[in-house]
Scaffold this motif. Structure first.
Motif, mmCIF file in Angstrom:
data_model
loop_
_atom_site.group_PDB
_atom_site.id
_atom_site.type_symbol
_atom_site.label_atom_id
_atom_site.label_comp_id
_atom_site.label_asym_id
_atom_site.label_seq_id
_atom_site.Cartn_x
_atom_site.Cartn_y
_atom_site.Cartn_z
ATOM 1 N N PHE A 1 0.958 15.422 0.672
ATOM 2 C CA PHE A 1 2.203 15.718 1.266
ATOM 3 C C PHE A 1 3.417 16.250 0.232
ATOM 4 C CE2 PHE A 1 0.463 13.335 4.679
ATOM 5 C CZ PHE A 1 0.941 13.568 5.869
ATOM 6 N N VAL A 2 3.559 15.578 -0.952
ATOM 7 C CA VAL A 2 4.406 15.888 -1.998
ATOM 8 C C VAL A 2 4.385 17.219 -2.670
ATOM 9 C CG1 VAL A 2 5.635 15.314 -4.073
ATOM 10 C CG2 VAL A 2 5.232 13.547 -2.390
ATOM 11 N N SER A 3 3.119 17.477 -2.894
ATOM 12 C CA SER A 3 2.798 18.831 -3.591
ATOM 13 C C SER A 3 2.782 19.948 -2.633
ATOM 14 C CB SER A 3 1.365 18.861 -4.136
ATOM 15 O OG SER A 3 0.657 18.425 -3.365
ATOM 16 N N ARG A 4 2.469 19.750 -1.385
ATOM 17 C CA ARG A 4 2.660 20.764 -0.389
ATOM 18 C C ARG A 4 4.353 21.180 0.087
ATOM 19 N NH1 ARG A 4 0.334 25.010 0.698
ATOM 20 N NH2 ARG A 4 -1.540 24.691 -0.642
ATOM 21 N N LEU B 40 7.856 12.134 4.190
ATOM 22 C CA LEU B 40 6.488 12.346 4.914
ATOM 23 C C LEU B 40 5.455 11.562 4.605
ATOM 24 C CD1 LEU B 40 6.452 16.465 5.223
ATOM 25 C CD2 LEU B 40 7.488 14.600 7.115
ATOM 26 N N CYS B 41 5.289 11.556 3.236
ATOM 27 C CA CYS B 41 4.278 10.668 2.603
ATOM 28 C C CYS B 41 4.358 8.956 2.979
ATOM 29 C CB CYS B 41 4.340 10.721 1.069
ATOM 30 S SG CYS B 41 3.322 9.746 0.295
ATOM 31 N N THR B 42 5.498 8.577 2.921
ATOM 32 C CA THR B 42 5.919 7.170 3.311
ATOM 33 C C THR B 42 5.312 6.961 4.769
ATOM 34 O OG1 THR B 42 7.637 7.244 1.995
ATOM 35 C CG2 THR B 42 7.614 5.358 3.331
ATOM 36 N N THR C 123 0.636 -1.124 0.031
ATOM 37 C CA THR C 123 0.081 -0.099 0.049
ATOM 38 C C THR C 123 0.957 1.240 0.036
ATOM 39 O OG1 THR C 123 -1.649 -1.202 1.404
ATOM 40 C CG2 THR C 123 -1.889 1.034 1.171
ATOM 41 N N THR C 124 1.946 1.207 0.856
ATOM 42 C CA THR C 124 2.829 2.295 0.956
ATOM 43 C C THR C 124 3.580 2.911 -0.279
ATOM 44 O OG1 THR C 124 3.226 1.680 3.433
ATOM 45 C CG2 THR C 124 4.637 3.343 1.986
ATOM 46 N N ILE C 125 3.883 1.726 -0.947
ATOM 47 C CA ILE C 125 4.685 1.710 -2.329
ATOM 48 C C ILE C 125 3.902 2.440 -3.378
ATOM 49 C CG2 ILE C 125 6.027 0.896 -4.271
ATOM 50 C CD1 ILE C 125 6.851 -1.079 -1.905
#
Lengths: 350, 270
Positions: free
Chosen positions: B148-151, B197-199, B60-62
């Motif tokens: 998370f990434v875009s922020r 952070l997303c991970t 799920t994480t990947i």
């Protein structure tokens, strides 16, 4: 700059390696699962159950797997799901594809029928109103019974902290509520107003209202909250078995005959082609072997001969009122006590 | 003198807070996990259900990480390098998963893809199961880790402006070439930071996943859900053993995070 570039590439490489490794791990697991399923004769069924049956079904699934192997030479894998009974029924209605449900309340199974997943008349599909085992509601208190709790009317004393789950979401909690209601109804000169008052006092002594029976038990047993836990008899015995030095069971003078219900989810078994094995799974619950297993897990076997084998475990003298005779069945009881704005809300909200 | 006393008191309060709120709970988890010895610990984390839960969590994480990284770069690129009308609305939409409770995130998917949801007949016809199956878990995790990434990227890309890209475009460079040679080197550390952070969030997500999982043991149980199940079964030692596994992964991620933060700071000073 070059050095920086290099380090950044290294970081990317590390990330790529991490991803590949974990990816292949996952890949492996999927292969294993598909291998397990590709055995031509294996079959999988899902049993969506309520909280306190975890230990029982873990053992029952083993004896049923052996039985089915002997009978049909077929490998059956049973996937278990546990949670608060109402919540579990909800998840089946919303698409959790259970082949069978083994829930705490007839009413919860009936909700699934109303959603169109279970055929009419399921209550009579198996013996004893589709209740292969029964239980009742007892009190679990701390060793030595420091608050001297003997019966329901001791629960409304000042300073008694009660742990019971929320009747809105938990099947067990509804049995607790109804047992208390029946007790106060049997007092001399009891009126409905009197019953409401006493129950209100009882619920004002509740210090933690968990969403499921198992959560309430954990609150009482592991986290040490409260003086008395209103619990399924089987759940209470299980706590004693694990901590014999810490708790004792008090059986009140009157309690309720709790009849957990089992049913085949007709729509789902049709879809999965698992009618035969699901039916056998529930029928085998009535076999002597399974009935004894139920007794060993502190459920009262519905087979009275086998129940008597356990007379040294269960207090068979307690007066048990029956939901059908006393409350006119689950539908009537739910309507009167537990729907929004009914008696429980009236008592609890004020 | 009084000032000194005040200093000491403040430091003491700060230190006590950190010990009580952060260090003690973490140590308790590890201590509980090991209280019946290493054997029980290894049995708990090598239990077939625990391993299946770990694999599902990693899987799920990947997927969430890949999807959100690609989406995050696209979104940040679109928002910072171009001007269009609905820009502010898009930024607000990206932030939604931050501000709504995970249980609502889970219920959204139940209401859409569940048996009572409007998309169900279509899914049924295609024989796809979304909720109470792995796709639902992945969707819920993607949803909560969406921003998370875009922020991370948007403020940086905003401040660096689009002059260099414009210059490259004038010289005839194509879109992807510009991205690879100019934009990416600028954002690489922020990007990695956002991914980490997303991970971290994806690994630990409980609420939204709990709603869509159905708690099917060995099928739709992620590691955090498995911890809860073990806890409910009075299996405290096993619950904390599995929990400590999550703690160890979290600590590794935090170390990575700090390394990247350090790089980010150095980058600013260059």
């Amino acid at each position: 700059m070059n050095n920086k570039q290099f380090k950044y590439k290294k970081a990317i490489a590390a990330l790529a390696i991490f991803t590949t490794i974990s990816g292949s791990l996952v890949g492996c697991s999927e292969k294993n699962i598909s291998q397990a399923y590709s055995q031509a004769d294996a079959i999988t069924i899902t049993n969506v159950s309520y909280d306190p049956t975890r230990e029982f079904y873990e053992q029952y699934n083993k004896i049923f797997t052996d039985y089915w192997k002997k009978e049909k030479n077929q490998l059956v894998e049973i996937i278990q799901s546990h949670g608060g009974s109402g919540k579990q029924a909800r998840s089946v209605i919303e698409g959790n594809e259970a082949d069978i449900v083994t829930l705490a309340l007839e009413g919860d199974v009936d909700e699934i029928r109303k959603a169109g997943l279970i055929d009419e008349g399921w209550v009579n599909e198996f013996d004893k109103n589709s209740s292969p085992y029964t239980s009742t509601i007892v009190f679990l208190v701390r060793k030595g019974n420091p608050k001297n709790i003997k019966d329901w009317d001791d629960l409304i004393n000042d300073g008694v902290e009660i742990i019971t789950p929320d009747p809105k979401s938990s099947g067990g909690a509804r049995w607790n509520f109804l047992a208390a209601w029946a007790f106060f109804g049997e007092q001399d000169g009891a009126t409905e107003e009197y019953q409401k008052q006493q129950i209100k006092k009882l619920y004002s002594n509740v210090s933690v209202l968990d969403s499921g029976a198992r959560g309430a038990t954990t609150t009482f047993v592991e986290n040490g909250q409260g003086d008395v836990l209103l619990a399924w008899e089987n759940e209470a015995f299980l706590s004693i078995k694990q901590n014999p030095e810490e708790f004792e069971i008090i059986t009140p003078s009157l309690s309720i005959l709790a009849q957990p219900s089992v049913a085949i989810v007709d729509e789902n078994v049709k879809k999965h082609g698992t009618q035969e094995v699901s039916k056998a799974y529930l029928e085998y619950l009535y076999s002597d072997e399974a009935q004894r297993l139920a007794g060993e897990n502190y459920y009262r076997p519905s087979n009275s001969e086998i129940l008597n084998e356990f007379s040294n475990v269960f207090n068979l003298d307690v007066k048990l009122v029956n939901i059908d005779d006393y409350f006119g069945g689950w539908e009537a009881a739910t309507e009167k006590f537990f729907v929004d704005g009914a008696i429980f809300d009236e008592i609890y909200k004020n | 003198m009084r000032e000194k006393a005040l200093k000491i008191i403040l430091i003491f309060i700060g230190a006590a807070f950190i010990v009580i709120m952060l260090i003690m709970p973490l140590l308790t988890v590890i201590a509980y996990a090991l209280r019946q010895g290493w054997n029980t610990f290894f049995n708990a984390i090598s239990d077939p259900y625990a391993i299946k839960a770990l694999k599902l969590t990693l899987f799920t994480t990947i997927i969430s990480l890949v999807v959100n990284t690609v989406f995050g770069i696209f979104a940040a690129w679109a928002i910072t390098k171009f001007n269009f009308r609905a820009k502010q609305i898009l930024i607000t939409l990206i932030d939604i998963p931050f501000s709504i409770s995970p249980i609502i995130a889970g219920l959204i998917f139940i209401v859409v893809f569940g048996r009572i949801g409007w998309a169900y007949p279509l899914l049924e016809a295609l024989n796809i199961k979304v909720v109470f199956a792995v796709p639902g878990i992945v969707l819920a995790t993607i949803f909560v880790t969406f921003p998370f990434v875009s922020r991370e990227l948007i403020p940086l890309m905003n401040s660096s402006g689009s002059d260099e890209e414009e210059a490259a475009a004038l010289m005839g460079a194509k879109g992807f070439y510009i991205f690879r040679k100019i934009t990416l080197p600028h954002i690489k550390w922020s990007l990695l930071y956002g991914m980490i952070l997303c991970t971290a969030r994806a690994l630990g997500e409980f609420g939204a996943v709990s709603v869509v999982s159905g708690h099917l043991r060995g099928k739709t149980n992620t590691l955090p859900l498995h911890v809860e199940i073990l806890y409910s079964e009075f299996n405290l030692t096993a619950a904390f053993s599995v929990a400590s596994l999550l703690v160890i992964i979290a600590v590794i991620i935090l170390i990575l995070r700090n390394l990247i933060e350090y790089r980010l700071k150095r980058g600013e000073n260059d």
